[in-house]
Motif scaffolding. Structure first.
Motif, PDB file in Angstrom:
ATOM      1  N   SER A 112       0.832  -1.207   0.000  1.00 52.04           N
ATOM      2  CA  SER A 112       0.000   0.000   0.000  1.00 52.04           C
ATOM      3  C   SER A 112       0.869   1.261   0.000  1.00 52.04           C
ATOM      4  CB  SER A 112      -0.924  -0.014   1.214  1.00 52.04           C
ATOM      5  OG  SER A 112      -1.697   1.161   1.284  1.00 52.04           O
ATOM      6  N   ILE A 113       1.968   1.242   0.762  1.00 50.35           N
ATOM      7  CA  ILE A 113       2.863   2.402   0.795  1.00 50.35           C
ATOM      8  C   ILE A 113       3.540   2.597  -0.557  1.00 50.35           C
ATOM      9  CG2 ILE A 113       4.977   3.326   1.831  1.00 50.35           C
ATOM     10  CD1 ILE A 113       4.201   1.958   4.429  1.00 50.35           C
ATOM     11  N   GLN A 114       3.964   1.502  -1.167  1.00 44.94           N
ATOM     12  CA  GLN A 114       4.656   1.601  -2.446  1.00 44.94           C
ATOM     13  C   GLN A 114       3.743   2.053  -3.579  1.00 44.94           C
ATOM     14  OE1 GLN A 114       6.338  -2.324  -2.853  1.00 44.94           O
ATOM     15  NE2 GLN A 114       8.159  -1.820  -1.619  1.00 44.94           N
ATOM     16  N   SER A 115       2.432   1.914  -3.400  1.00 44.80           N
ATOM     17  CA  SER A 115       1.490   2.345  -4.440  1.00 44.80           C
ATOM     18  C   SER A 115       1.119   3.820  -4.342  1.00 44.80           C
ATOM     19  CB  SER A 115       0.218   1.499  -4.363  1.00 44.80           C
ATOM     20  OG  SER A 115      -0.465   1.725  -3.123  1.00 44.80           O
ATOM     21  N   VAL A 116       1.651   4.533  -3.344  1.00 49.85           N
ATOM     22  CA  VAL A 116       1.351   5.959  -3.190  1.00 49.85           C
ATOM     23  C   VAL A 116       2.043   6.754  -4.302  1.00 49.85           C
ATOM     24  CG1 VAL A 116       1.605   7.953  -1.671  1.00 49.85           C
ATOM     25  CG2 VAL A 116       1.082   5.711  -0.700  1.00 49.85           C
ATOM     26  N   PRO A 117       1.354   7.674  -4.952  1.00 51.98           N
ATOM     27  CA  PRO A 117       1.982   8.479  -6.009  1.00 51.98           C
ATOM     28  C   PRO A 117       3.133   9.321  -5.469  1.00 51.98           C
ATOM     29  CG  PRO A 117      -0.410   8.677  -6.077  1.00 51.98           C
ATOM     30  CD  PRO A 117      -0.076   7.953  -4.818  1.00 51.98           C
ATOM     31  N   ASP A 118       4.119   9.586  -6.320  1.00 48.11           N
ATOM     32  CA  ASP A 118       5.287  10.363  -5.903  1.00 48.11           C
ATOM     33  C   ASP A 118       4.925  11.795  -5.545  1.00 48.11           C
ATOM     34  OD1 ASP A 118       6.820   8.130  -6.361  1.00 48.11           O
ATOM     35  OD2 ASP A 118       7.347   8.709  -8.413  1.00 48.11           O
ATOM     36  N   THR A 119       3.836  12.275  -6.085  1.00 52.90           N
ATOM     37  CA  THR A 119       3.432  13.658  -5.811  1.00 52.90           C
ATOM     38  C   THR A 119       2.781  13.827  -4.448  1.00 52.90           C
ATOM     39  OG1 THR A 119       1.322  13.234  -6.940  1.00 52.90           O
ATOM     40  CG2 THR A 119       3.124  14.144  -8.274  1.00 52.90           C
ATOM     41  N   GLN A 120       2.402  12.733  -3.806  1.00 48.66           N
ATOM     42  CA  GLN A 120       1.724  12.784  -2.504  1.00 48.66           C
ATOM     43  C   GLN A 120       2.777  12.738  -1.402  1.00 48.66           C
ATOM     44  OE1 GLN A 120      -1.846  10.346  -2.242  1.00 48.66           O
ATOM     45  NE2 GLN A 120      -1.421   9.910  -0.077  1.00 48.66           N
ATOM     46  N   THR A 121       3.210  13.918  -0.958  1.00 51.26           N
ATOM     47  CA  THR A 121       4.312  13.989   0.006  1.00 51.26           C
ATOM     48  C   THR A 121       3.950  14.903   1.174  1.00 51.26           C
ATOM     49  OG1 THR A 121       5.340  15.820  -1.192  1.00 51.26           O
ATOM     50  CG2 THR A 121       6.042  13.588  -1.787  1.00 51.26           C
ATOM     51  N   LEU A 122       4.741  14.766   2.247  1.00 48.25           N
ATOM     52  CA  LEU A 122       4.633  15.623   3.420  1.00 48.25           C
ATOM     53  C   LEU A 122       6.036  15.864   3.946  1.00 48.25           C
ATOM     54  CD1 LEU A 122       2.924  17.069   5.614  1.00 48.25           C
ATOM     55  CD2 LEU A 122       2.934  14.895   6.876  1.00 48.25           C
ATOM     56  N   ASN A 123       6.463  17.133   3.899  1.00 45.07           N
ATOM     57  CA  ASN A 123       7.825  17.496   4.315  1.00 45.07           C
ATOM     58  C   ASN A 123       8.891  16.709   3.550  1.00 45.07           C
ATOM     59  OD1 ASN A 123       6.688  19.227   6.235  1.00 45.07           O
ATOM     60  ND2 ASN A 123       6.713  17.635   7.824  1.00 45.07           N
ATOM     61  N   GLY A 124       8.630  16.486   2.267  1.00 44.99           N
ATOM     62  CA  GLY A 124       9.584  15.786   1.415  1.00 44.99           C
ATOM     63  C   GLY A 124       9.524  14.274   1.521  1.00 44.99           C
ATOM     64  N   GLU A 125       8.640  13.718   2.323  1.00 43.82           N
ATOM     65  CA  GLU A 125       8.505  12.274   2.472  1.00 43.82           C
ATOM     66  C   GLU A 125       7.153  11.824   1.940  1.00 43.82           C
ATOM     67  OE1 GLU A 125      10.850  10.798   6.321  1.00 43.82           O
ATOM     68  OE2 GLU A 125       9.286  12.247   6.824  1.00 43.82           O
ATOM     69  N   THR A 126       7.099  10.551   1.560  1.00 44.89           N
ATOM     70  CA  THR A 126       5.855   9.997   1.043  1.00 44.89           C
ATOM     71  C   THR A 126       4.759  10.065   2.102  1.00 44.89           C
ATOM     72  OG1 THR A 126       7.088   8.469  -0.382  1.00 44.89           O
ATOM     73  CG2 THR A 126       4.784   7.941   0.069  1.00 44.89           C
ATOM     74  N   LEU A 127       3.609  10.566   1.705  1.00 45.10           N
ATOM     75  CA  LEU A 127       2.474  10.675   2.624  1.00 45.10           C
ATOM     76  C   LEU A 127       1.528   9.509   2.379  1.00 45.10           C
ATOM     77  CD1 LEU A 127       0.866  12.212   4.760  1.00 45.10           C
ATOM     78  CD2 LEU A 127      -0.191  13.533   2.917  1.00 45.10           C
ATOM     79  N   TRP A 128       1.507   8.612   3.329  1.00 42.77           N
ATOM     80  CA  TRP A 128       0.638   7.431   3.234  1.00 42.77           C
ATOM     81  C   TRP A 128      -0.572   7.635   4.129  1.00 42.77           C
ATOM     82  CZ3 TRP A 128       0.459   2.870   6.782  1.00 42.77           C
ATOM     83  CH2 TRP A 128      -0.322   1.830   6.258  1.00 42.77           C
ATOM     84  N   ASN A 129      -1.741   7.456   3.547  1.00 40.72           N
ATOM     85  CA  ASN A 129      -2.986   7.714   4.281  1.00 40.72           C
ATOM     86  C   ASN A 129      -3.525   6.496   5.023  1.00 40.72           C
ATOM     87  OD1 ASN A 129      -3.213  10.473   3.594  1.00 40.72           O
ATOM     88  ND2 ASN A 129      -3.954   9.899   1.544  1.00 40.72           N
ATOM     89  N   GLY A 130      -2.786   5.411   5.006  1.00 33.93           N
ATOM     90  CA  GLY A 130      -3.190   4.257   5.807  1.00 33.93           C
ATOM     91  C   GLY A 130      -3.918   3.190   5.031  1.00 33.93           C
ATOM     92  N   LEU A 131      -4.206   2.098   5.724  1.00 32.98           N
ATOM     93  CA  LEU A 131      -4.939   0.986   5.133  1.00 32.98           C
ATOM     94  C   LEU A 131      -6.407   1.346   4.969  1.00 32.98           C
ATOM     95  CD1 LEU A 131      -3.443  -1.947   7.243  1.00 32.98           C
ATOM     96  CD2 LEU A 131      -2.944  -1.450   4.858  1.00 32.98           C
ATOM     97  N   SER A 132      -7.025   0.709   4.022  1.00 29.78           N
ATOM     98  CA  SER A 132      -8.458   0.908   3.800  1.00 29.78           C
ATOM     99  C   SER A 132      -9.153  -0.434   3.872  1.00 29.78           C
ATOM    100  CB  SER A 132      -8.717   1.560   2.439  1.00 29.78           C
ATOM    101  OG  SER A 132      -8.187   0.757   1.394  1.00 29.78           O
ATOM    102  N   LEU A 133     -10.397  -0.412   4.254  1.00 28.91           N
ATOM    103  CA  LEU A 133     -11.166  -1.653   4.383  1.00 28.91           C
ATOM    104  C   LEU A 133     -11.658  -2.121   3.026  1.00 28.91           C
ATOM    105  CD1 LEU A 133     -13.214  -0.941   7.632  1.00 28.91           C
ATOM    106  CD2 LEU A 133     -11.388  -2.606   7.339  1.00 28.91           C
ATOM    107  N   THR A 134     -10.714  -2.349   2.109  1.00 26.72           N
ATOM    108  CA  THR A 134     -11.076  -2.869   0.787  1.00 26.72           C
ATOM    109  C   THR A 134     -11.341  -4.363   0.878  1.00 26.72           C
ATOM    110  OG1 THR A 134      -8.767  -3.265   0.253  1.00 26.72           O
ATOM    111  CG2 THR A 134      -9.681  -1.123  -0.353  1.00 26.72           C
ATOM    112  N   GLY A 135     -12.003  -4.892  -0.156  1.00 31.57           N
ATOM    113  CA  GLY A 135     -12.358  -6.300  -0.137  1.00 31.57           C
ATOM    114  C   GLY A 135     -11.167  -7.223  -0.092  1.00 31.57           C
ATOM    115  N   THR A 136     -10.076  -6.873  -0.786  1.00 37.56           N
ATOM    116  CA  THR A 136      -8.915  -7.758  -0.854  1.00 37.56           C
ATOM    117  C   THR A 136      -8.231  -7.884   0.498  1.00 37.56           C
ATOM    118  OG1 THR A 136      -8.579  -7.093  -3.147  1.00 37.56           O
ATOM    119  CG2 THR A 136      -6.737  -8.172  -2.031  1.00 37.56           C
ATOM    120  N   ILE A 137      -7.933  -6.750   1.127  1.00 35.12           N
ATOM    121  CA  ILE A 137      -7.230  -6.786   2.416  1.00 35.12           C
ATOM    122  C   ILE A 137      -8.082  -7.455   3.482  1.00 35.12           C
ATOM    123  CG2 ILE A 137      -6.273  -5.351   4.245  1.00 35.12           C
ATOM    124  CD1 ILE A 137      -5.460  -3.331   2.162  1.00 35.12           C
ATOM    125  N   ALA A 138      -9.352  -7.084   3.551  1.00 36.68           N
ATOM    126  CA  ALA A 138     -10.235  -7.662   4.561  1.00 36.68           C
ATOM    127  C   ALA A 138     -10.388  -9.170   4.357  1.00 36.68           C
ATOM    128  CB  ALA A 138     -11.590  -6.973   4.523  1.00 36.68           C
TER     129      ALA A 138
END
Length: 490
Positions: free
Chosen positions: A203-229
């Motif tokens: 999930s972290i590796q799938s975050v777009p390069d443009t989604q950053t915070l203070n120069g680091e990748t900004l990951w919004n966390g896990l989601s309750l999608t069907g695959t993960i659940a």
């Protein structure tokens, strides 16, 4: 009796009986250390993304899952054993409580015990975010990984602990070793992922390069999608299967062994226990106790040695002999890398007996009425040291010939420390689970760090290390003596 009510009381009783133990606290301490440590990399690399609430929660949840899988098993493994050896088992067997109700209640009690670790690690995650977190505190993103990643590990370990208790061949110390190394193999190889590392990293590796915070990748966390659940629910489904197998394997505390021979009752000569022969002649003669003769130390040591070394399968003796031969014949670097760690695992079945035999077999009143009950305890430790040195004698001879005095001192300090740890753990807890869990953790840490190397596996142990382990061994031995004296007063 109502099944739900019976299940509730079984679970609650099992849960309460484990709250006062030291093993649960040890798991919490280990998990908290690896979660808060800035140098130890456990689970996945924390530099993959910014330390927001989602990443802190996910990493702490993964560390908690790993700690529960590795060490939580030893916390809850004696749920049925407490009833089997402490007396209630026979009473439970006589009640109308069904096997599946009893097993499910015990499993639920294990889940409640390990859920304490889960809840405490949630608090640790909040504390950790306050120290090193960035952004706002999102409680849901912090807590969700524990529900998706840690809780399936909790229910799975709880079920495996019950399964190991219901199958007779899995109750011994070797089963604990097999379980520990199997979890390590799963963790290293990634064959399956009960820890939940894979969905987090992907999930972290799938975050777009443009989604950053203070120069680091900004990951919004896990989601309750069907695959993960669905993937996490598969572990819960496997748990229910394991609980069902445990209920089938449970023998309801029946200790009788069916010989398989079917004989006609009419051909079996029976004698009433109330019948007496016509003539009874009883002659008894008890010799007086000579208190001036002193303790017969060689005889006590010989008896304790037979008790510790006896009762194992032939394969265990053969394997120990082959390991000793390998330690004197293979090149010394190979011996340190491969043979020494195995030599420090092989006597685990001997060490795990120390300190628990008297309470397990109900012989404490006889030991307490002897002239030297504390001396008998020290004899157990001395025999444990001698057996350990016997196992390590091949390696010790090689190190002595190489002139490495410090590494030879390391072996001796380990031989002093490990039996003392086993004796103290068994004397206070009356079970081998605390020793098995703590020793396997020390064994793994000792193979990785020169500061904790009591085995001589690294070949680089610091001179302070053996001194520290000898001092710890002396403290643990004194603790075992205090435990024995407390038992004598009670």
């Amino acid at each position: 009796m109502n099944k739900l009510r019976a299940c509730y009381h079984i679970a609650w009783t099992s849960f309460r009986s484990r709250l006062a133990g030291y093993r649960l606290l040890a798991v919490v301490v280990v998990a908290s250390y690896f979660a808060l440590s800035e140098t130890a990399t456990v689970g996945f690399n924390r530099d993959l993304a910014a330390n927001n609430a989602a990443l802190v929660g996910a990493h702490t949840a993964v560390v908690a899952a790993i700690a529960i899988l590795l060490f939580g098993f030893f916390v809850v493994r004696d749920a049925i054993a407490m009833d089997r050896y402490d007396g209630p088992g026979e009473l439970i067997a006589a009640t109308p409580v069904r096997d599946e109700t009893y097993i499910f209640g015990k499993w639920l009690g294990n889940v409640l015990v390990l859920s304490i670790v889960l809840c405490i690690m949630m608090i640790v995650a909040v504390f950790r975010f306050q120290i090193e977190g960035v952004g706002s505190l999102d409680i849901w993103k912090l807590v969700l990984p524990f529900l998706l990643l840690t809780f399936p590990a909790v229910v799975l370990v709880s079920a495996l602990a019950i399964l190991f208790e219901t199958i007779e061949s899995l109750r011994g110390g070797w089963a604990s070793v097999v379980y520990f190394f199997t979890v390590l193999l799963v963790f290293v190889s990634g064959i399956v992922d009960p820890m939940g590392i894979r969905p987090v990293v992907s999930s972290i590796q799938s975050v777009p390069d443009t989604q950053t915070l203070n120069g680091e990748t900004l990951w919004n966390g896990l989601s309750l999608t069907g695959t993960i659940a669905l993937r996490r629910l598969l572990y819960v489904a496997a748990t229910l299967v394991v609980v069902g197998i445990s209920a089938v394997q449970f023998n309801r505390f029946d200790t009788t062994v069916d010989s398989g021979d079917s004989e006609d009752d009419s051909e079996v000569e029976t004698t009433s226990p109330l019948s007496t022969p016509d003539e009874v002649s009883i002659e008894t003669s008890l010799s007086s106790v000579n208190t001036d003769a002193g303790i017969d130390l060689p005889r006590i040591l010989w008896a304790e040695g037979r008790l510790l070394l006896g009762g194992h399968r032939r394969g265990w003796y053969l394997g120990g002999g082959l390991l000793w031969l390998a330690s004197v014949s293979l090149p010394l670097p190979t011996v340190r890398d491969s043979i020494v760690p195995l030599l420090w695992i092989w006597p685990l079945l001997i060490w795990s007996k120390m300190g628990i035999r008297e309470s397990r077999h109900g012989t404490m009143p006889f030991v307490g009425s002897s002239l030297y009950p504390v001396g008998q305890l020290l004899a157990i430790w001395a025999v444990g040291v001698a057996i350990t040195l016997l196992f390590m004698s091949g390696v010790g001879l090689r190190i002595f010939l190489a002139g490495d005095v410090i590494q030879l001192f390391v072996l001796v300090s380990g031989a002093v420390f490990v039996p003392a740890l086993a004796l103290a753990s068994g004397s206070w807890t009356k079970t081998s689970r605390l020793f098995e869990g703590s020793y396997l953790l020390l064994w793994y840490a000792g193979a990785q760090s020169k500061w904790l190397d009591f085995m001589g596996a690294t070949g680089q142990a610091h001179v302070v290390t053996p001194i520290a382990f000898v001092c710890c061994g002396a403290i643990l031995l004194w603790s075992a003596v205090i435990s024995r004296r407390c038992q004598l007063r009670s």
